[in-house]
Design an enzyme around this catalytic site. Structure first.
Site, PDB file in Angstrom:
ATOM      1  N   ARG A 288      39.168 -19.229  95.237  1.00 53.63           N
ATOM      2  CA  ARG A 288      38.364 -18.484  96.131  1.00 53.63           C
ATOM      3  C   ARG A 288      37.136 -19.783  96.422  1.00 53.63           C
ATOM      4  O   ARG A 288      36.919 -20.486  95.495  1.00 53.63           O
ATOM      5  CB  ARG A 288      37.795 -17.220  95.828  1.00 53.63           C
ATOM      6  CG  ARG A 288      37.026 -16.589  97.038  1.00 53.63           C
ATOM      7  CD  ARG A 288      36.579 -15.199  96.626  1.00 53.63           C
ATOM      8  NE  ARG A 288      36.226 -14.544  97.919  1.00 53.63           N
ATOM      9  CZ  ARG A 288      35.342 -13.286  97.625  1.00 53.63           C
ATOM     10  NH1 ARG A 288      34.975 -12.792  96.386  1.00 53.63           N
ATOM     11  NH2 ARG A 288      34.982 -12.653  98.750  1.00 53.63           N
TER      12      ARG A 288
ATOM     13  N   PRO B 199      34.069 -21.397  96.299  1.00 54.15           N
ATOM     14  CA  PRO B 199      33.200 -21.064  95.282  1.00 54.15           C
ATOM     15  C   PRO B 199      32.033 -20.366  95.740  1.00 54.15           C
ATOM     16  O   PRO B 199      31.176 -19.617  95.172  1.00 54.15           O
ATOM     17  CB  PRO B 199      32.699 -22.348  94.834  1.00 54.15           C
ATOM     18  CG  PRO B 199      34.078 -23.245  94.822  1.00 54.15           C
ATOM     19  CD  PRO B 199      34.600 -22.832  96.385  1.00 54.15           C
TER      20      PRO B 199
ATOM     21  N   TRP C  75      43.403  -8.092  92.884  1.00 51.32           N
ATOM     22  CA  TRP C  75      44.099  -8.292  94.307  1.00 51.32           C
ATOM     23  C   TRP C  75      45.746  -9.144  93.762  1.00 51.32           C
ATOM     24  O   TRP C  75      46.786  -8.493  93.971  1.00 51.32           O
ATOM     25  CB  TRP C  75      43.794  -9.158  95.005  1.00 51.32           C
ATOM     26  CG  TRP C  75      44.318  -9.176  96.520  1.00 51.32           C
ATOM     27  CD1 TRP C  75      45.414  -8.412  96.741  1.00 51.32           C
ATOM     28  CD2 TRP C  75      43.809  -9.816  97.791  1.00 51.32           C
ATOM     29  NE1 TRP C  75      45.485  -8.462  98.244  1.00 51.32           N
ATOM     30  CE2 TRP C  75      44.763  -9.194  98.915  1.00 51.32           C
ATOM     31  CE3 TRP C  75      42.717 -10.915  98.041  1.00 51.32           C
ATOM     32  CZ2 TRP C  75      44.449  -9.685 100.036  1.00 51.32           C
ATOM     33  CZ3 TRP C  75      42.715 -11.182  99.112  1.00 51.32           C
ATOM     34  CH2 TRP C  75      43.481 -10.783 100.270  1.00 51.32           C
TER      35      TRP C  75
ATOM     36  N   HIS D  88      40.370 -14.504  82.329  1.00 60.02           N
ATOM     37  CA  HIS D  88      39.554 -15.507  83.291  1.00 60.02           C
ATOM     38  C   HIS D  88      39.368 -16.803  82.550  1.00 60.02           C
ATOM     39  O   HIS D  88      38.421 -17.398  82.616  1.00 60.02           O
ATOM     40  CB  HIS D  88      38.160 -14.506  83.232  1.00 60.02           C
ATOM     41  CG  HIS D  88      38.177 -13.445  84.052  1.00 60.02           C
ATOM     42  ND1 HIS D  88      38.798 -13.476  85.279  1.00 60.02           N
ATOM     43  CD2 HIS D  88      37.717 -12.282  84.222  1.00 60.02           C
ATOM     44  CE1 HIS D  88      38.545 -12.569  86.096  1.00 60.02           C
ATOM     45  NE2 HIS D  88      37.960 -11.743  85.253  1.00 60.02           N
TER      46      HIS D  88
ATOM     47  N   LYS E 157      35.687 -12.466  90.373  1.00 61.87           N
ATOM     48  CA  LYS E 157      35.317 -12.246  91.787  1.00 61.87           C
ATOM     49  C   LYS E 157      36.199 -13.338  92.722  1.00 61.87           C
ATOM     50  O   LYS E 157      35.761 -13.795  93.723  1.00 61.87           O
ATOM     51  CB  LYS E 157      34.097 -12.159  92.116  1.00 61.87           C
ATOM     52  CG  LYS E 157      33.289 -11.194  91.427  1.00 61.87           C
ATOM     53  CD  LYS E 157      33.695  -9.879  91.192  1.00 61.87           C
ATOM     54  CE  LYS E 157      33.732  -9.095  92.705  1.00 61.87           C
ATOM     55  NZ  LYS E 157      34.449  -7.634  92.338  1.00 61.87           N
ATOM     56  N   SER E 158      37.382 -13.596  92.367  1.00 62.66           N
ATOM     57  CA  SER E 158      38.264 -14.624  93.087  1.00 62.66           C
ATOM     58  C   SER E 158      39.734 -14.058  93.281  1.00 62.66           C
ATOM     59  O   SER E 158      40.423 -14.741  93.827  1.00 62.66           O
ATOM     60  CB  SER E 158      38.244 -15.896  92.167  1.00 62.66           C
ATOM     61  OG  SER E 158      37.149 -16.545  92.060  1.00 62.66           O
ATOM     62  N   GLY E 159      39.772 -12.717  93.342  1.00 63.74           N
ATOM     63  CA  GLY E 159      40.942 -12.207  93.653  1.00 63.74           C
ATOM     64  C   GLY E 159      41.915 -11.618  92.588  1.00 63.74           C
ATOM     65  O   GLY E 159      43.143 -11.587  92.596  1.00 63.74           O
TER      66      GLY E 159
ATOM     67  N   ALA F   4      30.456 -16.756  94.519  1.00 62.51           N
ATOM     68  CA  ALA F   4      29.048 -16.627  93.843  1.00 62.51           C
ATOM     69  C   ALA F   4      28.600 -15.590  94.690  1.00 62.51           C
ATOM     70  O   ALA F   4      27.909 -14.761  93.731  1.00 62.51           O
ATOM     71  CB  ALA F   4      28.609 -18.025  94.115  1.00 62.51           C
ATOM     72  N   VAL F   5      28.462 -15.414  95.889  1.00 62.35           N
ATOM     73  CA  VAL F   5      27.981 -14.142  96.535  1.00 62.35           C
ATOM     74  C   VAL F   5      28.644 -12.899  95.845  1.00 62.35           C
ATOM     75  O   VAL F   5      27.808 -12.001  95.654  1.00 62.35           O
ATOM     76  CB  VAL F   5      28.241 -14.300  98.096  1.00 62.35           C
ATOM     77  CG1 VAL F   5      27.613 -13.050  98.734  1.00 62.35           C
ATOM     78  CG2 VAL F   5      27.473 -15.390  98.699  1.00 62.35           C
TER      79      VAL F   5
END
Length: 295
Positions: A110, A112, A39, A91, A34-36, A116-117
């Site tokens: 990203r 943090p 993308w 990862h 979930k940090s891109g 996390a959200v």
């Protein structure tokens, strides 16, 4: 060459990297979840093919190498058969991946709290029973306790005291992944750090910077089409071609692209709670990385 750190869970085995046959021009995209990740995979695909009409779904072209749901030999064979420049998802922190001089390593960071959200919401979209079945884990003997509300969970996440190898998605795990990459990028020209907020703020400029790092030439008239295809709106509209769907673990693939914004994590905390987060990160990461990460 120093020995690689091994990261293992029910879903991953970083040792699958140890025998991977690199070739000239390989691109390794190393991120926390979930940090891109998707993308950056899309950006690399657009730069390599120079068209939004990709020849295969993105996860097929850019497999998650250490995920154990697909046999290692099958993943190796798929990548060996590719004639285009390869771009591979991981990862695993870079201390668990061979550092080959022929490859370029892109590490996306990203904030943090935002990561996390996003991770919290992704958990709601995972089919836990399906995951247990695929990874041969038994069903729990009793119902699990309900998760705390997001804000309470986030405060627990900030205070969590675990080793990175135990939980790479913990705050210590995130900070280790980024700290290790940060130190490497200061000394290795083939390690590129990219900030999620820079992609949000200047997607065109960041794509040009990435293309230069990868030594990919893009005709000037092609750039607008490529940049538009890498926007959040465009990618969400093509979720069926871009979202990793191995094993059918997601309940709703369109929810994979949830908001694509920054600031949601910080907005949940009081000033005192944010100071608590700030103190914790200063225990875990160097000051120059934190200035870059939190700017």
């Amino acid at each position: 060459m120093p020995s690689l750190v091994k990261y293992r869970s029910a879903l991953i085995d970083s040792d699958r990297w140890s025998e991977f046959p690199f070739r000239q021009g390989d691109i390794v995209i190393s991120t926390r979840s979930k940090s891109g990740t998707t993308w950056m995979q899309m950006i690399c695909a657009l730069l390599i093919f120079q068209t939004p009409d990709l020849p295969e779904p993105l996860p097929a072209m850019s497999p998650w190498l250490e995920q154990v749901l697909i046999p290692k030999d099958e993943v190796y064979a798929r990548l060996a058969a590719q004639r285009h420049r390869r771009f591979i998802k991981t990862h695993t922190p870079l201390d668990g991946v061979p550092m080959d001089p022929r490859a370029t390593y892109i590490v996306v960071a990203r904030h943090p709290l935002d990561m996390a959200v996003s991770l919290y919401h992704m958990h709601d979209n995972l089919d836990s029973s399906r995951l247990r079945a695929l990874t041969h884990q038994p069903e729990p003997s009793r119902p699990s306790e309900p998760r705390p509300p997001l804000r309470d969970w986030l405060l627990q996440w900030i205070d969590g005291d675990v080793t990175p190898a135990t939980d790479l998605s913990s705050l210590p795990g995130v900070m280790w992944h980024l700290s290790d990459a940060w130190e490497r990028h200061l000394h290795r020209p083939n390690v590129l750090m990219v900030h999620y907020d820079d992609l949000l703020g200047d997607l065109a400029g960041e794509m040009r910077r990435i293309s230069e790092a990868l030594d990919i030439k893009v005709p000037e008239e092609v750039w607008p089409t490529l940049v538009d295809a890498a926007t959040f709106k465009s990618m969400k509209s093509r979720a069926d071609r871009l979202v990793p769907t191995t094993g059918g673990l997601l309940k709703d693939i369109t929810m994979f692209f949830r908001r694509g914004e920054s600031g949601s994590g910080s907005a949940l905390l009081t000033e005192e709670e944010f100071a608590r987060y700030d103190r914790r990160t200063r225990e875990l990461a160097p000051a120059d990385l934190l200035r870059w990460l939190h700017r």
